[in-house]
Enzyme design. Structure first.
Site, PDB file in Angstrom:
ATOM      1  CD  GLU A 250      -1.764  10.761  14.869  1.00  0.00           C
ATOM      2  OE1 GLU A 250      -1.124  11.364  13.989  1.00  0.00           O
ATOM      3  OE2 GLU A 250      -2.890  11.123  15.258  1.00  0.00           O
TER       4      GLU A 250
ATOM      5  CD  GLU B 265       9.019  12.893  12.189  1.00  0.00           C
ATOM      6  OE1 GLU B 265       7.867  12.455  12.333  1.00  0.00           O
ATOM      7  OE2 GLU B 265       9.922  12.276  11.583  1.00  0.00           O
TER       8      GLU B 265
ATOM      9  CE  LYS C 208      -2.035   3.067   1.945  1.00  0.00           C
ATOM     10  NZ  LYS C 208      -1.984   4.468   1.471  1.00  0.00           N
TER      11      LYS C 208
ATOM     12  N   GLY D  50       1.680   4.375  13.062  1.00  0.00           N
ATOM     13  CA  GLY D  50       2.373   3.113  13.371  1.00  0.00           C
ATOM     14  C   GLY D  50       1.785   2.421  14.585  1.00  0.00           C
TER      15      GLY D  50
ATOM     16  CD  GLU E 212      12.605   0.815  10.119  1.00  0.00           C
ATOM     17  OE1 GLU E 212      13.076   1.817  10.695  1.00  0.00           O
ATOM     18  OE2 GLU E 212      13.175  -0.283  10.105  1.00  0.00           O
TER      19      GLU E 212
ATOM     20  CB  CYS F 146      12.464   9.108   9.255  1.00  0.00           C
ATOM     21  SG  CYS F 146      13.486   8.059   8.230  1.00  0.00           S
TER      22      CYS F 146
END
Ligand code: NAP
Length: 475
Positions: free
Chosen positions: A229, A378, A173, A231, A248, A281
């Protein structure tokens, strides 16, 4: 041009018939209308992957034969690298030079796992009973892979290559904003001989297609890259069936610069912060500098930041392209305003560029308190907070003072200090005297809220295989 879902080795429309435009964030151009998969389409893709798994054509092929297909795929990607890079550059808004690096890494990733998998196997184990202990490495089954928009092609290959190398079947996806190179990858894989159903691609909204994939009972393993969030939601969705999950997630990585470092190099390490316009990231969004050289490093960092060329993604000279969307640019700008309100000093940048696209001038803050929002959250954009420290212990404490633990750098000429700091910093990855973190051959991943598990390197083969213990009695 319409792009359909890729299921069972062919393009198919979404059951709903829905299409959505995929845009170039640099100029608003529609690149394609893409079919929008939902839970039923995910169900069809998982069913195709399961049929391919049960047929055994791919998983029972020898590792050497699977490797040959992956090597052909690597070559096919290289033959089409320029077109793929241009497509990625236009779709993500990233500089063409960076897009080329990403496509090249994707090809290398297939080559790497093609080379590794024929040598990957179990072992014989001495046991305290008359007989022989053996371990087998077996593929897991149907793997559900969910990827983000920042490095769409590279991150796809980090998951698809080891999964396929081991004989698994895959449903991928891609991010809604950036599904185009993943769909092309599926076509290329089919052209080089991957059997139908082994690699399926279902673009569609995360809340519908992504969540359906994460909770589908026939998916045995979920590999997710994206925000912390989402994940943790994926982890919950996968829990009912006790699926294997690797995550990840986000980061707030720090670059620690000691006074004894090569300050020319450390002060110029802006690409570690602003590569991919900070939508990385691993971005060193915090720079921690020993107080004795704080002013000097800030000055150099600001100077190098101002020299970065912001421009059209396909321009060879561009170093900073467009952010992924105007919504994301506004979110980044909101963080910059927050930094100013909370009392940090904005030294350069921090402004949207007028005109078309979502371009944003890289922002550098000094006099940042570790508790400020820009030092904690982040931002996922071109914003850096530079903070001072007095001692090695304080540097380590500050580096660890966020909920994340993905990556980072440390700059020093003192080897003993480098080893102490490397051990003290709580991250999955850390580099010494460079702002670069990712090597195909080395495990990559985070600790704390940056994730669970490791991709890349031989470690990824553990994710996509089960270890079976076999005991043969000699009684
Ligand atoms: P995101 O919003 O978490 O989305 C990631 C993927 O999950 C997309 O394909 C998304 O689909 C899908 N998704 C959304 N909601 C879902 C749900 N409820 N269930 C299942 N799937 C769902 O992240 P992003 O904005 O694309 O990417 C930025 C984030 O990724 C940052 O936090 C960054 O740090 C992280 N990241 C981490 C790494 C790493 O290796 N640690 C690497 C790159 C990026 P839609 O696109 O349709 O929403």
């Amino acid at each position: 041009m319409d792009r359909l879902l890729w299921i069972d080795g062919k393009p198919v429309p979404a059951r709903s018939g829905r299409l959505a435009p995929v845009l170039s964030p640099a100029n608003g151009e529609t690149l394609a209308q893409v079919a929008q998969g939902g839970p039923e389409d995910v169900g069809a893709a998982v069913a195709a992957a399961k049929r391919a798994w049960e047929s055994g054509e791919w998983r029972r092929a020898t590792a050497m034969d699977r490797a040959k297909v992956l090597l052909r795929l690597a070559e096919r990607i290289r033959a089409e690298a320029e077109e793929l890079a241009a497509l990625e550059s236009r779709n993500v808004g990233k500089p063409i030079q960076e897009a080329r690096g990403e496509i090249g890494m994707g090809a290398d990733c297939f080559q790497y796992y093609a080379g590794l998998v024929p040598a990957f196997g179990g072992s014989t184990v001495p046991v305290g009973a008359p007989g022989t202990g053996l371990t087998f490495r077996e593929p897991v089954g149907v793997c559900g892979l969910i990827v983000p928009w920042n490095f769409p092609f590279a991150i796809t290959t980090w998951k698809v290559a080891p999964a396929l190398a081991l004989g698994n079947s895959v449903v991928l996806k891609p991010a809604s904003a950036t599904p185009l190179t993943a769909l092309r990858l599926a076509e290329l894989a089919s052209e080089v001989g991957l059997p139908p159903g082994v690699l399926n691609v279902v673009p569609g909204p995360g809340g519908a297609a992504g969540s359906a994939l994460a909770r589908h009972p026939d998916v045995r393993k979920v590999a997710f890259t994206g925000s912390t969030e989402v994940g943790s939601e994926v982890l919950r969705l996968a829990a009912d069936d006790v699926k294997r999950v690797s995550l990840e997630l986000g980061g707030k990585s720090a670059s620690l610069i000691f006074a004894d470092a090569d300050l020319d190099k450390a002060g110029a390490s802006v690409s570690g912060s602003f590569g991919n316009a900070g939508q990385d990231c691993c971005a060193r969004s915090r720079v921690l500098v020993e107080r004795a050289v704080y002013d000097e490093v800030v000055e150099r960092f600001v100077e190098h930041t101002r020299a970065l060329r912001i421009g059209e993604p396909l321009d060879e000279a561009t170093q900073i392209g467009s952010l992924i969307s105007s919504e994301h640019r506004d979110k980044v700008d909101g963080y910059v305003r927050r930094g100013v309100e909370q009392g940090a000093k904005l030294c350069t940048g921090g402004r949207a560029r007028a005109g078309a696209g979502s371009f944003y001038e890289p922002a550098v803050f000094r006099d940042v308190d570790p508790a400020m929002t820009i030092a904690q959250e982040e931002i996922f954009g071109p914003v850096v907070a530079i903070l001072p420290f007095d001692t090695e212990e304080e540097a380590i404490r500050l580096a660890n003072a966020t909920v994340y633990g993905l990556s980072g750098s440390l700059w020093t000429r003192d080897v003993a200090r480098a080893l102490r700091v490397v051990r003290g910093v709580e991250t999955g990855v850390i580099s010494v005297n460079t702002g670069w973190s990712v090597h195909l051959e080395m495990p990559f991943g985070g600790v704390k809220r940056s994730g669970v598990g490791r991709e890349l390197g031989p470690a990824a083969l553990d994710h996509y295989s089960e270890l079976k213990s076999v005991f043969i009695s000699e009684d």
